[in-house]
Design an enzyme around this catalytic site. Structure first.
Site, mmCIF file in Angstrom:
data_model
loop_
_atom_site.group_PDB
_atom_site.id
_atom_site.type_symbol
_atom_site.label_atom_id
_atom_site.label_comp_id
_atom_site.label_asym_id
_atom_site.label_seq_id
_atom_site.Cartn_x
_atom_site.Cartn_y
_atom_site.Cartn_z
ATOM 1 N N GLU A 270 2.626 -8.173 -1.536
ATOM 2 C CA GLU A 270 1.389 -8.780 -1.012
ATOM 3 C C GLU A 270 1.301 -10.280 -1.265
ATOM 4 O O GLU A 270 0.708 -11.017 -0.489
ATOM 5 C CB GLU A 270 0.165 -8.090 -1.631
ATOM 6 C CG GLU A 270 -0.087 -6.668 -1.134
ATOM 7 C CD GLU A 270 0.582 -5.592 -1.965
ATOM 8 O OE1 GLU A 270 1.536 -5.897 -2.726
ATOM 9 O OE2 GLU A 270 0.152 -4.425 -1.849
ATOM 10 N N GLY B 155 0.812 -1.215 0.000
ATOM 11 C CA GLY B 155 0.000 0.000 0.000
ATOM 12 C C GLY B 155 0.846 1.266 0.000
ATOM 13 O O GLY B 155 0.388 2.321 -0.459
HETATM 14 C C1 HXC Z 1 2.197 -3.739 10.206
HETATM 15 C C2 HXC Z 1 4.469 -3.482 10.077
HETATM 16 C C3 HXC Z 1 4.407 -3.449 8.668
HETATM 17 C C4 HXC Z 1 3.136 -3.561 8.053
HETATM 18 C C5 HXC Z 1 6.470 -3.251 9.253
HETATM 19 N N1 HXC Z 1 5.758 -3.335 10.392
HETATM 20 N N2 HXC Z 1 5.668 -3.310 8.183
HETATM 21 N N3 HXC Z 1 3.376 -3.618 10.832
HETATM 22 N N4 HXC Z 1 2.056 -3.708 8.863
HETATM 23 N N5 HXC Z 1 2.965 -3.504 6.726
HETATM 24 C C6 HXC Z 1 6.275 -3.329 11.773
HETATM 25 C C7 HXC Z 1 6.938 -4.624 12.133
HETATM 26 O O1 HXC Z 1 5.979 -5.574 12.519
HETATM 27 C C8 HXC Z 1 7.819 -4.200 13.299
HETATM 28 O O2 HXC Z 1 7.022 -4.065 14.445
HETATM 29 C C9 HXC Z 1 8.250 -2.797 12.880
HETATM 30 O O3 HXC Z 1 7.290 -2.366 11.915
HETATM 31 C C10 HXC Z 1 9.611 -2.782 12.217
HETATM 32 O O4 HXC Z 1 9.625 -3.705 11.155
HETATM 33 P P1 HXC Z 1 10.723 -4.862 10.973
HETATM 34 O O5 HXC Z 1 10.126 -5.916 10.147
HETATM 35 O O6 HXC Z 1 11.255 -5.267 12.300
HETATM 36 O O7 HXC Z 1 11.861 -4.076 10.188
HETATM 37 P P2 HXC Z 1 12.934 -4.699 9.193
HETATM 38 O O8 HXC Z 1 13.484 -5.965 9.732
HETATM 39 O O9 HXC Z 1 13.873 -3.572 8.909
HETATM 40 O O10 HXC Z 1 12.141 -5.082 7.868
HETATM 41 C C11 HXC Z 1 11.571 -4.074 7.064
HETATM 42 C C12 HXC Z 1 10.544 -4.682 6.054
HETATM 43 C C13 HXC Z 1 9.517 -5.533 6.832
HETATM 44 C C14 HXC Z 1 11.300 -5.556 5.028
HETATM 45 C C15 HXC Z 1 9.886 -3.533 5.330
HETATM 46 O O11 HXC Z 1 9.007 -4.769 7.914
HETATM 47 C C16 HXC Z 1 8.378 -6.006 5.997
HETATM 48 O O12 HXC Z 1 8.485 -6.932 5.215
HETATM 49 N N6 HXC Z 1 7.176 -5.386 6.203
HETATM 50 C C17 HXC Z 1 5.965 -5.799 5.556
HETATM 51 C C18 HXC Z 1 5.973 -5.339 4.123
HETATM 52 C C19 HXC Z 1 4.676 -5.798 3.404
HETATM 53 O O13 HXC Z 1 4.416 -6.986 3.307
HETATM 54 N N7 HXC Z 1 3.892 -4.825 2.926
HETATM 55 C C20 HXC Z 1 2.642 -5.121 2.240
HETATM 56 C C21 HXC Z 1 1.530 -5.125 3.243
HETATM 57 S S1 HXC Z 1 0.003 -5.608 2.499
HETATM 58 P P3 HXC Z 1 7.497 -4.665 15.867
HETATM 59 O O14 HXC Z 1 6.310 -4.407 16.754
HETATM 60 O O15 HXC Z 1 7.821 -6.094 15.664
HETATM 61 O O16 HXC Z 1 8.705 -3.829 16.189
HETATM 62 C C22 HXC Z 1 -0.531 -4.234 1.743
HETATM 63 C C23 HXC Z 1 -1.840 -4.405 1.035
HETATM 64 C C24 HXC Z 1 -2.201 -3.152 0.350
HETATM 65 O O17 HXC Z 1 0.035 -3.219 1.742
HETATM 66 C C25 HXC Z 1 -3.549 -3.286 -0.243
HETATM 67 C C26 HXC Z 1 -4.384 -2.103 -0.048
HETATM 68 C C27 HXC Z 1 -4.519 -1.687 1.320
#
Ligand code: HXC
Length: 258
Positions: free
Chosen positions: A132, A109
């Protein structure tokens, strides 16, 4: 207005909205999106504001929708709530130019939100992706559509099917972003762009934005006709007279947005 997940600031005629949930890499939860929508609507209505810059922090523009908030939702709930329609599309209704200044992660997103903006300026640290598929879903805020139109089918398909990230240099080569600048300067560069736009005729700027966006929505013949009518309509503005007179008189134009 009082916001808890964004910071807002005026730099001259440019409004800067900073996504501010650093502990969650700016994960785009409902509350954040509500606040963003409210701020965007407020600045769009404010005649003192010429352009809006949307940014995050140095680690993340936004790492996507909030996965923990979405996790347990049901189909009827997301359907009836129009998740993500009404809360996410606010930026697409803004009439003024919206410039995304992206440093760090713009994922899911977050990438989709950046693509809803009119111009993306990327820091050299920017990383774009639609991960995603790793979560068992697909992009839901326009990613499969806007990414494909921006960078073409081959790269979009690869990114959406594998979740691979693109760095800033690749994003520039692929025409996802307008320019890459050093991370420390990305917001200042975006503000500079907004300031430049602020010196121009606001009605011309708004209709220019509308005309470019038309290219996404219609056929070439209809789009060209829309452009021609818009071009002709600008001859009804004082700014057209001023802009052309200033050129002929070798002086700087003083637009009055009228
Ligand atoms: C909720 C999230 C988050 C997310 C990160 N965090 N991304 N929380 N939703 N999308 C939180 C983690 O849980 C963590 O919380 C803190 O942020 C730091 O993240 P880390 O993972 O510890 O950091 P890092 O190791 O540096 O990794 C960075 C990253 C990873 C590679 C970006 O965070 C990641 O893969 N995030 C998810 C990316 C993703 O899948 N995005 C798509 C989402 S679906 P804590 O509490 O543990 O410290 C989407 C659908 C859209 O967007 C459709 C329309 C809405």
């Amino acid at each position: 207005a009082e916001y808890s997940m964004i910071l807002t600031e005026r730099q001259g005629r440019v409004a800067v909205i900073r996504l501010n949930r650093p502990q969650a890499l700016n994960a785009l939860c409902d509350q954040l999106m509500e606040e963003l929508g409210q701020a965007l609507r407020g600045y769009d209505a404010d005649p003192e504001v010429a352009a809006i810059v949307l940014t995050g922090n140095e680690k993340a523009f936004a790492a996507g929708a909030d996965i923990k908030e979405m996790q347990s939702r049901s189909y009827p709930a997301v359907y009836l709530d129009d998740f993500i329609g009404k809360r996410w599309e606010a930026v697409t209704f803004v009439q003024k130019p919206v410039i995304a200044a992206v440093a760090g992660y713009a994922l899911g997103g977050g990438c989709e939100l950046a693509m809803m903006c009119d111009i993306i300026l990327a820091a050299d640290t920017a990383k774009f992706g639609q991960p995603e598929i790793n979560l068992g879903v697909i992009p839901g805020a326009g990613g499969t559509q806007r990414l494909t139109r921006a960078i073409g089918k081959a790269k979009a398909m690869e990114m959406v099917l594998t979740g691979r990230m693109m760095d800033a240099a690749e994003a520039e080569r692929a025409s996802l972003v307008a320019r890459v600048v050093p991370a420390a300067e990305v917001v200042a560069e975006a503000v500079k762009l907004g300031e430049k736009i602020g010196t121009l005729s606001a009605p011309a700027v708004a209709i220019a934005k509308e005309a470019v966006n038309r290219a996404y929505e219609t056929t070439l013949a209809e789009g060209v006709k829309f452009e021609r009518r818009a071009f002709q309509a600008l001859f009804a503005t004082a700014d057209q007279k001023e802009g052309m007179a200033a050129f002929a008189e070798k002086r700087k134009a003083r637009f009055t947005n009228s």
